[in-house]
Every structure is written in structure tokens, then in C-alpha cells.
Design an enzyme around this catalytic site. Sequence first.
Site, PDB file in Angstrom:
ATOM      1  N   LYS A 133      -5.148   3.658  -3.331  1.00 11.83           N
ATOM      2  CA  LYS A 133      -4.618   2.898  -2.193  1.00 11.83           C
ATOM      3  C   LYS A 133      -5.691   2.700  -1.116  1.00 11.83           C
ATOM      4  O   LYS A 133      -5.716   1.662  -0.443  1.00 11.83           O
ATOM      5  CB  LYS A 133      -3.394   3.614  -1.626  1.00 11.83           C
ATOM      6  CG  LYS A 133      -2.193   3.620  -2.552  1.00 11.83           C
ATOM      7  CD  LYS A 133      -1.726   2.215  -2.902  1.00 11.83           C
ATOM      8  CE  LYS A 133      -0.430   2.230  -3.711  1.00 11.83           C
ATOM      9  NZ  LYS A 133       0.078   0.866  -4.005  1.00 11.83           N
ATOM     10  N   TYR A 178      -4.012   9.049  -6.430  1.00 13.01           N
ATOM     11  CA  TYR A 178      -3.115   8.006  -5.932  1.00 13.01           C
ATOM     12  C   TYR A 178      -3.616   7.470  -4.591  1.00 13.01           C
ATOM     13  O   TYR A 178      -3.729   6.265  -4.387  1.00 13.01           O
ATOM     14  CB  TYR A 178      -1.699   8.561  -5.796  1.00 13.01           C
ATOM     15  CG  TYR A 178      -0.715   7.602  -5.180  1.00 13.01           C
ATOM     16  CD1 TYR A 178      -0.253   6.503  -5.883  1.00 13.01           C
ATOM     17  CD2 TYR A 178      -0.245   7.806  -3.881  1.00 13.01           C
ATOM     18  CE1 TYR A 178       0.656   5.610  -5.322  1.00 13.01           C
ATOM     19  CE2 TYR A 178       0.663   6.926  -3.311  1.00 13.01           C
ATOM     20  CZ  TYR A 178       1.121   5.834  -4.028  1.00 13.01           C
ATOM     21  OH  TYR A 178       2.012   4.956  -3.461  1.00 13.01           O
ATOM     22  N   SER A 188       0.858  -1.182   0.000  1.00 12.85           N
ATOM     23  CA  SER A 188       0.000   0.000   0.000  1.00 12.85           C
ATOM     24  C   SER A 188       0.897   1.235   0.000  1.00 12.85           C
ATOM     25  O   SER A 188       1.862   1.297  -0.761  1.00 12.85           O
ATOM     26  CB  SER A 188      -0.944  -0.035   1.206  1.00 12.85           C
ATOM     27  OG  SER A 188      -1.815   1.056   1.209  1.00 12.85           O
TER      28      SER A 188
END
Length: 282
Positions: A154, A150, A136
Site C-alpha cells: 500500500k 501488506y 489504499s
Amino acid sequence: MRTAQTWFITGASRGLGRAFTEAALERGDRVAAVARNVGSLRELQGRYPDGLLVQVLDVTDRDAVFSAVKAAHEHFGRLDIVVNNAGTMSSGMIEEFTEQEARAQFEVNFFGALWVAQAAMPYLREQRSGHIVQISSIGALGAFPTTGLYSASKFALEGMSEALAMEAAQFGVKLTMVQPGGYWTDLYTSMATAEARPEYAELRAELAKQWAEGSADSEPRLAAEAMLKLVDSPNPPLRLLLGSLVYDLAFSVSQQRMETWAAWEEVSRAAEKAVPAPELRA
């Protein structure tokens, strides 16, 4: 004597993936190393001809992922550790991303990991053992200007992984989400950047000033050393923080959230009062 384990590592040609691959091979484990470009892995293949299987793979291609996992299992006879390391980073303000750019971020970071997990689970279930490691990010702890897409990818990875961890546990399969801080990889130099809008120029200047203060990223080998300790643990955690920066941030973010929840407790509790289903009311 320690029994050699078999790894399946995505994004294995560079950065953290390369470090994980080398660390596993150096201690006598076997590795199925996959990446879109595998040229940098050929030298390792020469050094570990029996322990390393190299395959070209784009993790966004679901059928190709299933074929690659099957080939790795057939080649080595089992899978013990599956590391979803492949990932990309996109930079830009939320308003600036095109649909194609936004979807591309999720295709690798979320869907790629999902396809690998789906492909590996039948083998892990059957042998009733194994460890899935989802790489992660510090970005999963919180989002910041220019990292929104982004971080979103995650966050999605971790939401899926929490459920998978509980689903896989009944078969003896473990799962850990690793949240690294900064490492000297090419993640930043290879990241995609959305077209900047002039309205955000002032915010970008402020961010650039903050970043100019500098940060000391770490060598990937330190993450690899932590990875070996993780997979060797008989009771690995659901989440593992890598680095002092991400460790401190995790506690800071959690504390801020708890303080906010506590401040709004009265409103939160007043918004709930159980009543019978509408069709059951008189």
C-alpha cells in the site's frame, strides 16, 4: 439534472467493490464491474441489464487488464471513474515470507492497480476528464507486526499514485487515494498467512491479546456513501480517510513523525552543505 457517469471497478464481486457497484447502479450510473469470480454479480446484471457490464479479470494479467478496459470503453463509450479496489492481504512476520508470497502481495495490490491506471489513462487523457480512485488502506499510514508486506504494497501504491496525480492533472484527470479503516468484508478471512516461526510466538500471543479486545468494523455501504460524495466533488482531495479509527491514527502518526524530525533537526541539517559537482572543483 445530474449526468450519469461510467465506472470501472475492480474487485467488484464482494466487499467494498460490491458496495461501490451497487451504489453507482442504484443512482443510475453505468458500471463495468470486473473480478476473478463474477458469479455473485449475475443477480445485479439481471436487475441492471443496460447499466452493468460484467467481465472476468485477473488484475495481475497486464494484457487482460488492457483488454478489459478497452472493452468497457467500447461498450459504454467513455470512462469517468476508475476504482482500483481489487486487493489481497497477507499476514506474517517479515522474516517468515517466502519470495513467492511476498511477490504475490505486490502483484495484486501494486501492479494490478498500476496496470489498470496505465490502461485507463489514454482514454481519460483524450477526453480530458475523469477520476482515478485508488483504494489504499489504514496500513498505508503505518506498518505493524504481521502487516509488513501488506503495508509495503500500500505504501508502494501511494507513492506511485502521488506521481500519477501530478502527471494526470494537466489533462484534467483527478486522483484520490482512499484510506479505509475496518469494514465487514472477507479481507481478513481470505487473507494468506505465512508459516509461523516459533521465535515469534511471544509477540503473536501479545498481538492476539490486543486483538481479543475487539473492534467494531462498519458496513461497506457507509464507505459507498462516502465514495459517492467523493466522486461528486468538483475538488476532491488527494487523500480521503474513511472512519474515526483511521482518522485519529493519521493524526497520531503524523504528530509522532514531526516530533521525531524536530528532535533530530540539528543532525538532519548538518548532513547537508551544497558544494560544486566533483568535476567542477579545482
